[in-house]
Each structure stands twice: as C-alpha cells, then as structure tokens.
Design a protein around this motif. Structure first.
Motif, PDB file in Angstrom:
ATOM      1  N   ASP A 209       0.934  -1.131   0.109  1.00 57.31           N
ATOM      2  CA  ASP A 209       0.167   0.012  -0.128  1.00 57.31           C
ATOM      3  C   ASP A 209       0.693   1.014  -0.029  1.00 57.31           C
ATOM      4  OD1 ASP A 209      -1.733   2.182   0.586  1.00 57.31           O
ATOM      5  OD2 ASP A 209      -2.978   1.166   2.141  1.00 57.31           O
ATOM      6  N   VAL A 210       0.670   2.033  -1.092  1.00 56.25           N
ATOM      7  CA  VAL A 210       1.458   3.123  -1.258  1.00 56.25           C
ATOM      8  C   VAL A 210       0.449   4.352  -1.247  1.00 56.25           C
ATOM      9  CG1 VAL A 210       3.612   2.139  -2.159  1.00 56.25           C
ATOM     10  CG2 VAL A 210       1.761   3.036  -3.574  1.00 56.25           C
ATOM     11  N   SER A 211      -0.431   4.444  -0.390  1.00 58.00           N
ATOM     12  CA  SER A 211      -1.397   5.736  -0.601  1.00 58.00           C
ATOM     13  C   SER A 211      -1.105   6.728   0.474  1.00 58.00           C
ATOM     14  CB  SER A 211      -2.561   5.148  -0.290  1.00 58.00           C
ATOM     15  OG  SER A 211      -2.753   4.308   1.015  1.00 58.00           O
ATOM     16  N   ILE A 212      -0.168   6.227   1.552  1.00 46.62           N
ATOM     17  CA  ILE A 212       0.096   7.649   2.477  1.00 46.62           C
ATOM     18  C   ILE A 212       1.692   7.306   2.885  1.00 46.62           C
ATOM     19  CG2 ILE A 212       0.033   8.319   4.865  1.00 46.62           C
ATOM     20  CD1 ILE A 212      -2.879   7.442   4.774  1.00 46.62           C
ATOM     21  N   CYS A 213       2.314   8.289   2.635  1.00 47.47           N
ATOM     22  CA  CYS A 213       3.813   8.503   2.998  1.00 47.47           C
ATOM     23  C   CYS A 213       4.262   9.599   3.816  1.00 47.47           C
ATOM     24  CB  CYS A 213       4.724   8.328   1.495  1.00 47.47           C
ATOM     25  SG  CYS A 213       4.687   7.036   0.726  1.00 47.47           S
ATOM     26  N   TYR A 214       5.273   9.593   4.288  1.00 47.94           N
ATOM     27  CA  TYR A 214       6.033  10.781   5.119  1.00 47.94           C
ATOM     28  C   TYR A 214       7.147  11.198   4.349  1.00 47.94           C
ATOM     29  CZ  TYR A 214       2.244   8.860   8.103  1.00 47.94           C
ATOM     30  OH  TYR A 214       1.151   8.072   8.427  1.00 47.94           O
ATOM     31  N   ALA A 215       7.284  12.530   4.326  1.00 45.96           N
ATOM     32  CA  ALA A 215       8.573  13.130   3.618  1.00 45.96           C
ATOM     33  C   ALA A 215       9.071  13.989   4.594  1.00 45.96           C
ATOM     34  CB  ALA A 215       8.164  13.669   2.351  1.00 45.96           C
ATOM     35  N   THR A 216      10.589  14.066   4.539  1.00 45.82           N
ATOM     36  CA  THR A 216      11.191  15.030   5.594  1.00 45.82           C
ATOM     37  C   THR A 216      12.242  15.900   4.832  1.00 45.82           C
ATOM     38  OG1 THR A 216      10.894  13.544   7.381  1.00 45.82           O
ATOM     39  CG2 THR A 216      13.038  14.879   7.721  1.00 45.82           C
ATOM     40  N   ASN A 217      12.352  17.054   5.314  1.00 52.14           N
ATOM     41  CA  ASN A 217      13.040  17.854   4.654  1.00 52.14           C
ATOM     42  C   ASN A 217      13.807  18.877   5.769  1.00 52.14           C
ATOM     43  OD1 ASN A 217      12.171  17.737   1.957  1.00 52.14           O
ATOM     44  ND2 ASN A 217      10.589  19.217   2.460  1.00 52.14           N
ATOM     45  N   GLU A 218      15.218  18.997   5.686  1.00 48.12           N
ATOM     46  CA  GLU A 218      15.813  19.871   6.755  1.00 48.12           C
ATOM     47  C   GLU A 218      16.132  21.383   6.414  1.00 48.12           C
ATOM     48  OE1 GLU A 218      19.308  17.889   8.455  1.00 48.12           O
ATOM     49  OE2 GLU A 218      18.309  16.229   9.177  1.00 48.12           O
ATOM     50  N   SER A 219      16.284  22.152   6.992  1.00 49.41           N
ATOM     51  CA  SER A 219      16.677  23.438   6.845  1.00 49.41           C
ATOM     52  C   SER A 219      18.139  23.798   6.126  1.00 49.41           C
ATOM     53  CB  SER A 219      16.511  24.373   7.882  1.00 49.41           C
ATOM     54  OG  SER A 219      17.318  24.019   9.054  1.00 49.41           O
ATOM     55  N   THR A 220      18.303  24.614   5.411  1.00 49.10           N
ATOM     56  CA  THR A 220      19.285  24.852   4.522  1.00 49.10           C
ATOM     57  C   THR A 220      19.931  26.268   4.640  1.00 49.10           C
ATOM     58  OG1 THR A 220      18.441  25.113   2.522  1.00 49.10           O
ATOM     59  CG2 THR A 220      19.073  22.920   2.989  1.00 49.10           C
ATOM     60  N   ASP A 221      19.325  27.011   5.427  1.00 43.61           N
ATOM     61  CA  ASP A 221      19.747  28.410   5.624  1.00 43.61           C
ATOM     62  C   ASP A 221      20.193  28.633   7.194  1.00 43.61           C
ATOM     63  OD1 ASP A 221      18.821  29.163   3.330  1.00 43.61           O
ATOM     64  OD2 ASP A 221      16.653  29.691   3.915  1.00 43.61           O
ATOM     65  N   ILE A 222      21.341  29.653   7.241  1.00 45.34           N
ATOM     66  CA  ILE A 222      21.829  30.100   8.567  1.00 45.34           C
ATOM     67  C   ILE A 222      20.827  30.982   9.068  1.00 45.34           C
ATOM     68  CG2 ILE A 222      23.564  31.080   9.666  1.00 45.34           C
ATOM     69  CD1 ILE A 222      25.457  30.375   7.616  1.00 45.34           C
ATOM     70  N   ILE A 223      20.129  30.609  10.157  1.00 45.72           N
ATOM     71  CA  ILE A 223      18.987  31.274  10.814  1.00 45.72           C
ATOM     72  C   ILE A 223      19.558  31.899  12.401  1.00 45.72           C
ATOM     73  CG2 ILE A 223      16.797  31.248  11.708  1.00 45.72           C
ATOM     74  CD1 ILE A 223      16.310  28.917   9.729  1.00 45.72           C
ATOM     75  N   LEU A 224      19.890  32.983  12.445  1.00 55.06           N
ATOM     76  CA  LEU A 224      20.281  33.632  13.604  1.00 55.06           C
ATOM     77  C   LEU A 224      19.375  34.591  14.159  1.00 55.06           C
ATOM     78  CD1 LEU A 224      23.994  34.549  12.026  1.00 55.06           C
ATOM     79  CD2 LEU A 224      23.258  32.411  13.439  1.00 55.06           C
ATOM     80  N   ALA A 225      19.600  34.521  15.675  1.00 52.22           N
ATOM     81  CA  ALA A 225      18.885  35.467  16.320  1.00 52.22           C
ATOM     82  C   ALA A 225      19.556  35.964  17.407  1.00 52.22           C
ATOM     83  CB  ALA A 225      17.465  34.978  17.092  1.00 52.22           C
ATOM     84  N   ASN A 226      19.538  37.252  17.859  1.00 52.03           N
ATOM     85  CA  ASN A 226      20.589  37.885  19.106  1.00 52.03           C
ATOM     86  C   ASN A 226      19.595  39.007  19.788  1.00 52.03           C
ATOM     87  OD1 ASN A 226      22.532  39.092  20.501  1.00 52.03           O
ATOM     88  ND2 ASN A 226      24.054  38.807  18.755  1.00 52.03           N
ATOM     89  N   THR A 227      19.859  38.936  20.976  1.00 51.79           N
ATOM     90  CA  THR A 227      18.902  39.675  21.917  1.00 51.79           C
ATOM     91  C   THR A 227      19.770  40.912  22.272  1.00 51.79           C
ATOM     92  OG1 THR A 227      19.977  38.936  24.152  1.00 51.79           O
ATOM     93  CG2 THR A 227      17.914  37.912  22.946  1.00 51.79           C
ATOM     94  N   ALA A 228      20.830  41.062  21.660  1.00 51.84           N
ATOM     95  CA  ALA A 228      21.817  42.427  22.154  1.00 51.84           C
ATOM     96  C   ALA A 228      21.083  43.649  21.892  1.00 51.84           C
ATOM     97  CB  ALA A 228      23.065  42.428  21.330  1.00 51.84           C
ATOM     98  N   ASN A 229      20.244  43.662  20.877  1.00 50.41           N
ATOM     99  CA  ASN A 229      19.651  44.978  20.718  1.00 50.41           C
ATOM    100  C   ASN A 229      18.185  45.048  20.910  1.00 50.41           C
ATOM    101  OD1 ASN A 229      22.077  46.081  19.424  1.00 50.41           O
ATOM    102  ND2 ASN A 229      21.653  44.954  17.461  1.00 50.41           N
ATOM    103  N   LEU A 230      17.770  43.961  21.726  1.00 52.51           N
ATOM    104  CA  LEU A 230      16.306  44.026  22.156  1.00 52.51           C
ATOM    105  C   LEU A 230      16.222  44.739  23.453  1.00 52.51           C
ATOM    106  CD1 LEU A 230      15.544  40.322  21.045  1.00 52.51           C
ATOM    107  CD2 LEU A 230      15.243  42.600  19.744  1.00 52.51           C
ATOM    108  N   GLY A 231      14.937  44.853  23.866  1.00 56.87           N
ATOM    109  CA  GLY A 231      14.548  45.643  25.055  1.00 56.87           C
ATOM    110  C   GLY A 231      14.745  44.647  26.162  1.00 56.87           C
ATOM    111  N   GLU A 232      14.726  43.351  26.241  1.00 59.25           N
ATOM    112  CA  GLU A 232      14.721  42.333  27.185  1.00 59.25           C
ATOM    113  C   GLU A 232      15.592  41.099  26.444  1.00 59.25           C
ATOM    114  OE1 GLU A 232      10.719  41.006  27.888  1.00 59.25           O
ATOM    115  OE2 GLU A 232      10.422  41.014  25.822  1.00 59.25           O
ATOM    116  N   ASN A 233      16.119  40.485  27.627  1.00 60.51           N
ATOM    117  CA  ASN A 233      17.265  39.537  27.078  1.00 60.51           C
ATOM    118  C   ASN A 233      16.460  38.019  26.885  1.00 60.51           C
ATOM    119  OD1 ASN A 233      19.426  38.401  26.606  1.00 60.51           O
ATOM    120  ND2 ASN A 233      19.911  37.601  28.827  1.00 60.51           N
ATOM    121  N   ARG A 234      15.703  38.080  26.164  1.00 65.33           N
ATOM    122  CA  ARG A 234      14.913  36.888  25.902  1.00 65.33           C
ATOM    123  C   ARG A 234      14.282  36.887  24.133  1.00 65.33           C
ATOM    124  NH1 ARG A 234       8.924  36.360  27.341  1.00 65.33           N
ATOM    125  NH2 ARG A 234       8.218  38.585  27.725  1.00 65.33           N
TER     126      ARG A 234
END
Length: 424
Positions: A209-234
């Motif tokens: 039975d090939v009526s339902i499958c599951y596919a997986t992808n991984e991110s390929t971008d550099i995703i960055l976050a920094n609290t240095a310039n935010l009003g709170e450290n979170r």
C-alpha cells in the motif's frame, strides 16, 4: 556523502574570496599557499549524542569544488585533560567514538592531523549556558510579500545577566497523500520482440500500500537571532519558517522540529559573516581583510577555513493539520502536475522490415518511461482497440492511461514508514 549546509556556505565564501582577490587590493590571504585549503565543520553540543565533524578540502583558493578528507586523526581535547577521539564513519565524516554530552565546566578545543602530517587546532572554547526553548508557536500569518500562509515562531526565556546569541535549524516532516492512488501497478516488462507476442507490460495488484507516505526536509539556511539590541534578554516569537498557504507540505498533517543552539558571541559573529555570503551584493560591499576570521589555525601557517563551535542545545516539536488553521478551505495543489498521459507501446513510426525484425525503431515510449520510474498505471485505455482498427497500425497506440509516478505512488516522494514521533 551529502555535504552539510554549513560546508556549502563555507565553499561559497572560499570561492568568493578567491574571486575577489583580483579586484580588491586590500584583501590578503592568510597564507601564500594557494591550494590545499582544509574546510572544517565542527559543531559540538551539550546534547548527549554521537557528535560529528566534517572535513573537506579545496584544490585551490577560490575554486568551487570540495573533496572529502579521509584518514585524518580527529580529537576533542579538554583543557582539564580528557581527550575524545573521533573515528571516520564515511569519507570526510568523523563521529565521536562515544556518546558525548559536554558540560560548561571545562574548555575544549578541536585537534586535526591530516595524512600529509599537517596539524590544525582551534582555540579553547567553553560551552554556553543551557537556554531551553519555551514555546514553538504555529500561527496563520501574512508575510512581507503579502502572501498568506503559516509562520513558525520560537520563544525562550533567556537569562538576565547577558545577551543571548542563537542559531536555529529545523527538520520538517509532512504527510503525502497521492491524489490518484489505485490498487494496481506495473508488473513484468516484456521488451523482447521475437517471442511471439511483441513488447508488453503486465498490470497486477499492488504488493504494498503506497497511498500514504511521510517526507522529511531539513533547513538549509543560516538562521540567527540575537538579543543584544532588544529591550529584554529573551527571544519572543522569532520567525523560523514561513510556509505559503498554497504549499502542499501543509495540505494534510505537518510537523516541525525546531533546534536551538545557544552560541558564544564569537561563534555568532562568524556565522553572521558567513550568512552575508548568501548575497553577492553584501560580499562586494563588506569585504575586509580577515573578515572571515575563524578559530581554527594550522600549526605550520597553512590555510584552514571553518569554525569549532560549542553550543548548548534545546529542541521542541509541534504538529498541525491544514484544517486547524484553514477550516473549510480548499487544500493546496499537489506537488506534481497530475495530467493524464497515454504513451504508445510502439512509436509512431513503428513498422516491421522484410526480414521480420523492427526497422528503424529505437524503443517503446511506454516501456522506457516505466523502466525510468516516471509513470504509474492509471487505467485501461478504452480507445486502444478502436485506434488500431481505425488507423490500421500499432504505431502510436497506447494500451494504458498513465499518471506521473508521484501522483499514484507516494514512495516517489517519501517513505511509507510512519516516523516514531508521529502523532495524528
């Protein structure tokens, strides 16, 4: 070996630096050696797991080709004494010989010795504090291009004593339901003409039975976050992923595992610079001597590019169904155009020569497409016999109606195995 996405970013950077050497006088390479540039991707976390280091090499500065590096000795050295060996699992991929979960109490460095006798060392680095993800949120949203869809947002509590620098990655898994599944498939292909019945292919009940499958992808971008310039450290509702409403991956059931890496300021700066290389405009505007300064050094002054990163790790997984966010609305279009085809068993110019063999025929459009895994059985072609009688020839006659393989058989896109983490 499939190269990690960070290696591909480093390759882009090396190629850009080599290209720019001829047009930017102020840039100077760190070595006069124009070849044998070792490329290191070493990201070690506090998550108890088998840790991995990737080693590659360019032929010359500025080339866009990488070769895996085999036979190297790779060690993780603690400033307090313990040493952990990495063994080559496959070409260029070195895995820790034991499960590692480093703590913040010691400092560590990476040591690499290649088969040509060269040695490379990182500076000693300390594991940043553990900062857990507090929430991953899925919301119906509109992006900056006024496209409607779904945003994946991440938050954490951070710490009050200093700012937080984070790198994010994700792994998404989604359900695939082919719109034209049927319980029949191609059987044995008969590509022998002189066996008395010519070319042909059987159609038989599906074994799986090939009526339902599951596919997986991984991110390929550099995703960055920094609290240095935010009003709170979170971090609060930081966007990790936007998926358009018309993207099939959210048509049924979708899951995303968000990975958070708490970085040192130095590691964050390195990855920020590396991220800039995704924009050619950024490269030409911001290029400076030493701008891609990593923490790896060659003992003999040779060229090495990369970074030994220690980061504390946190992850969280969420699920949603299309109906949850878009109740009563039409599903997104399928991944593939599922137009019906009718490839002929014998080509238009088919005829048999006087000696009883095929004359001037290269192959069967139907059988060639089947053997190339391009098409699936859809239905019997009710016009097949009428065509032969009407036209008086086999050339151009199609016994079956077909669909692109992925429109019938979901294994063209994913796997029928249900992931261990999957929740309906």
């Amino acid at each position: 070996m499939k190269l990690p996405y960070i290696i591909r970013y480093l390759l882009t950077a090396i190629f850009a630096m080599g290209s720019l050497m001829g047009c930017i006088d102020s840039f100077e390479a760190e070595t006069s050696d124009s070849g044998n540039i070792l490329v290191i991707d070493a990201r070690i976390t506090n998550h108890e797991s088998t840790q991995v280091v990737f080693l590659s090499r360019t032929v010359a500065f500025g080339t866009d080709t990488l070769y895996t590096v085999s036979g190297a000795s790779v060690f993780l050295e603690s400033e307090s004494g313990p040493q952990y060996e990495f063994q080559e699992h496959e070409a260029g991929e070195y895995r820790s010989s034991q499960v590692l979960g480093l703590t913040g109490g010691s400092r560590y460095r990476l040591a690499v010795r290649t088969t040509d006798g060269r040695e490379y060392y990182s500076s000693f680095e300390r594991m940043p504090d553990q900062i857990p993800i507090s929430e991953v949120k899925i919301v119906r949203d509109i992006n900056g291009l006024q496209q409607e869809g779904v945003s994946v947002l991440v938050s954490n509590q951070g710490r009050s004593e200093n700012s937080g620098a984070y790198r994010y990655a994700y792994e998404e898994t989604y359900k695939v339901v082919p719109p034209f599944y049927n319980p029949f498939e191609w059987g044995e292909v008969d590509y022998t003409f002189d066996d008395g019945d010519g070319w042909g292919v059987a159609v038989e009940p599906r074994a799986v039975d090939v009526s339902i499958c599951y596919a997986t992808n991984e991110s390929t971008d550099i995703i960055l976050a920094n609290t240095a310039n935010l009003g709170e450290n979170r971090i609060v509702n930081f966007p990790i992923r936007f998926i358009g409403k018309d993207n099939y991956i959210i048509a049924h059931r979708y899951s995303i595992l968000v990975r958070q890496f708490h970085q040192s300021p130095e590691a964050h700066s390195f990855y920020s610079t590396l991220e800039d290389f995704s924009s050619s405009e950024s490269i030409f505007n911001t290029i400076q001597p030493g701008f891609l300064e990593g923490n790896m050094r060659a003992a003999d002054g040779g060229m090495v590019v990369g970074y030994f990163e220690l980061s504390s790790y946190s992850e969280q997984r969420v699920f949603f169904s299309y109906e949850d966010l878009f109740p009563g609305e039409d599903l997104p279009p399928y991944l593939t155009n599922c137009a019906t085809g009718a490839p002929p068993l014998y080509p238009e110019g088919f005829h048999i020569g006087p000696d009883g063999v095929l004359d001037g025929v290269t192959g069967s459009p139907l059988l060639d497409a089947i053997q190339a895994n391009l098409i699936a059985y859809h239905a019997e072609n009710e016009d097949f016999e009428d065509y032969i009688e009407r036209e008086g020839r086999l050339g151009g006659a199609a016994p079956y109606l077909t669909k692109p393989l992925s429109c019938v058989d979901c294994t063209a896109v994913g796997s029928t195995e249900i992931p261990e983490f999957w929740i309906e």
